[in-house]
Design a protein around this motif. Structure first.
Motif, mmCIF file in Angstrom:
data_model
loop_
_atom_site.group_PDB
_atom_site.id
_atom_site.type_symbol
_atom_site.label_atom_id
_atom_site.label_comp_id
_atom_site.label_asym_id
_atom_site.label_seq_id
_atom_site.Cartn_x
_atom_site.Cartn_y
_atom_site.Cartn_z
ATOM 1 N N MET A 76 0.820 -1.211 0.000
ATOM 2 C CA MET A 76 0.000 0.000 0.000
ATOM 3 C C MET A 76 0.855 1.263 0.000
ATOM 4 O O MET A 76 0.479 2.255 -0.631
ATOM 5 N N HIS A 77 2.010 1.259 0.640
ATOM 6 C CA HIS A 77 2.859 2.459 0.634
ATOM 7 C C HIS A 77 3.342 2.776 -0.782
ATOM 8 O O HIS A 77 3.464 3.945 -1.160
ATOM 9 N N GLU A 78 3.569 1.757 -1.581
ATOM 10 C CA GLU A 78 3.977 1.955 -2.975
ATOM 11 C C GLU A 78 2.808 2.517 -3.793
ATOM 12 O O GLU A 78 2.988 3.419 -4.618
ATOM 13 N N ILE A 79 1.629 2.001 -3.550
ATOM 14 C CA ILE A 79 0.440 2.476 -4.256
ATOM 15 C C ILE A 79 0.166 3.932 -3.906
ATOM 16 O O ILE A 79 -0.102 4.752 -4.779
ATOM 17 N N ARG A 80 0.246 4.274 -2.615
ATOM 18 C CA ARG A 80 0.009 5.660 -2.192
ATOM 19 C C ARG A 80 1.027 6.620 -2.804
ATOM 20 O O ARG A 80 0.675 7.705 -3.257
ATOM 21 N N ALA A 81 2.301 6.221 -2.789
ATOM 22 C CA ALA A 81 3.351 7.080 -3.353
ATOM 23 C C ALA A 81 3.111 7.318 -4.842
ATOM 24 O O ALA A 81 3.273 8.444 -5.338
ATOM 25 N N THR A 82 2.703 6.286 -5.546
ATOM 26 C CA THR A 82 2.399 6.419 -6.974
ATOM 27 C C THR A 82 1.192 7.322 -7.177
ATOM 28 O O THR A 82 1.183 8.179 -8.072
ATOM 29 N N ALA A 83 0.167 7.155 -6.345
ATOM 30 C CA ALA A 83 -1.034 7.989 -6.441
ATOM 31 C C ALA A 83 -0.696 9.457 -6.177
ATOM 32 O O ALA A 83 -1.227 10.351 -6.851
ATOM 33 N N GLU A 84 0.184 9.710 -5.221
ATOM 34 C CA GLU A 84 0.593 11.087 -4.943
ATOM 35 C C GLU A 84 1.255 11.710 -6.160
ATOM 36 O O GLU A 84 0.950 12.844 -6.543
ATOM 37 N N GLN A 85 2.180 10.975 -6.780
ATOM 38 C CA GLN A 85 2.882 11.493 -7.953
ATOM 39 C C GLN A 85 1.924 11.720 -9.123
ATOM 40 O O GLN A 85 1.992 12.745 -9.794
ATOM 41 N N ALA A 86 1.044 10.771 -9.359
ATOM 42 C CA ALA A 86 0.072 10.911 -10.450
ATOM 43 C C ALA A 86 -0.861 12.090 -10.184
ATOM 44 O O ALA A 86 -1.195 12.850 -11.096
ATOM 45 N N GLY A 87 -1.273 12.250 -8.941
ATOM 46 C CA GLY A 87 -2.149 13.360 -8.581
ATOM 47 C C GLY A 87 -1.483 14.714 -8.762
ATOM 48 O O GLY A 87 -2.110 15.675 -9.219
ATOM 49 N N MET A 88 -0.203 14.771 -8.411
ATOM 50 C CA MET A 88 0.522 16.027 -8.610
ATOM 51 C C MET A 88 0.656 16.348 -10.097
ATOM 52 O O MET A 88 0.486 17.498 -10.504
ATOM 53 N N MET A 89 0.918 15.322 -10.906
ATOM 54 C CA MET A 89 1.002 15.546 -12.350
ATOM 55 C C MET A 89 -0.343 16.040 -12.885
ATOM 56 O O MET A 89 -0.402 16.984 -13.678
ATOM 57 N N PHE A 90 -1.418 15.391 -12.447
ATOM 58 C CA PHE A 90 -2.747 15.809 -12.865
ATOM 59 C C PHE A 90 -2.970 17.279 -12.491
ATOM 60 O O PHE A 90 -3.472 18.068 -13.303
ATOM 61 N N GLY A 91 -2.604 17.642 -11.271
ATOM 62 C CA GLY A 91 -2.778 19.019 -10.815
ATOM 63 C C GLY A 91 -2.049 20.019 -11.690
ATOM 64 O O GLY A 91 -2.580 21.084 -12.026
ATOM 65 N N ASP A 120 -1.338 28.738 -8.669
ATOM 66 C CA ASP A 120 -2.399 27.849 -9.149
ATOM 67 C C ASP A 120 -1.898 26.413 -9.287
ATOM 68 O O ASP A 120 -2.594 25.466 -8.934
ATOM 69 N N ILE A 121 -0.698 26.267 -9.800
ATOM 70 C CA ILE A 121 -0.124 24.929 -9.960
ATOM 71 C C ILE A 121 0.052 24.267 -8.606
ATOM 72 O O ILE A 121 -0.320 23.104 -8.421
ATOM 73 N N ARG A 122 0.614 24.978 -7.635
ATOM 74 C CA ARG A 122 0.822 24.404 -6.295
ATOM 75 C C ARG A 122 -0.504 23.976 -5.659
ATOM 76 O O ARG A 122 -0.598 22.899 -5.091
ATOM 77 N N ILE A 123 -1.505 24.816 -5.767
ATOM 78 C CA ILE A 123 -2.822 24.491 -5.200
ATOM 79 C C ILE A 123 -3.398 23.256 -5.881
ATOM 80 O O ILE A 123 -3.871 22.328 -5.225
ATOM 81 N N ASN A 124 -3.330 23.221 -7.201
ATOM 82 C CA ASN A 124 -3.866 22.080 -7.950
ATOM 83 C C ASN A 124 -3.056 20.807 -7.730
ATOM 84 O O ASN A 124 -3.613 19.714 -7.731
ATOM 85 N N GLU A 125 -1.758 20.934 -7.541
ATOM 86 C CA GLU A 125 -0.937 19.760 -7.215
ATOM 87 C C GLU A 125 -1.424 19.125 -5.908
ATOM 88 O O GLU A 125 -1.596 17.909 -5.829
ATOM 89 N N GLN A 126 -1.617 19.960 -4.900
ATOM 90 C CA GLN A 126 -2.055 19.447 -3.596
ATOM 91 C C GLN A 126 -3.449 18.826 -3.694
ATOM 92 O O GLN A 126 -3.695 17.745 -3.165
ATOM 93 N N GLN A 127 -4.344 19.501 -4.374
ATOM 94 C CA GLN A 127 -5.701 18.970 -4.533
ATOM 95 C C GLN A 127 -5.686 17.670 -5.332
ATOM 96 O O GLN A 127 -6.402 16.727 -4.999
#
Length: 95
Positions: free
Chosen positions: A34-49, A68-75
């Protein structure tokens, strides 16, 4: 960019698909830690943002886009991690 010329929901859906494909969500298996999945999700989410912030930005490029980029990365990061937890976390829909 003229935002009336496209559907923002459809754009979001396509950018989510791009981010998940680039970060290899298809590699996740029942035994993926799960830690690997979460880390990947964080990176993908930041890219999406980053992508959604850039796509929706209009006007001249100023320091405001960086905020705007920083806010969207976090979201994006929070959104992707919440989704992955709901699907693959303990008691998740796919586990």
């Amino acid at each position: 960019m003229d935002q009336e010329r496209f559907d923002i929901g459809e754009l979001e859906q396509k950018l989510v698909q791009v981010a998940t494909e680039i970060y290899g969500y298809e590699r996740f298996r029942a035994d993926t830690p799960m830690h690997e999945i979460r880390a990947t999700a964080e990176q993908a989410g930041m890219m999406f943002g980053r992508m959604i912030a850039a796509a929706l930005h209009s006007g001249p490029v100023t320091a405001d886009i960086a905020l705007d980029i920083r806010i969207n990365e976090q979201q994006g990061k929070e959104r992707f991690v919440a989704s992955i937890e709901r699907l693959l976390g303990p008691g998740g829909e796919l586990r």
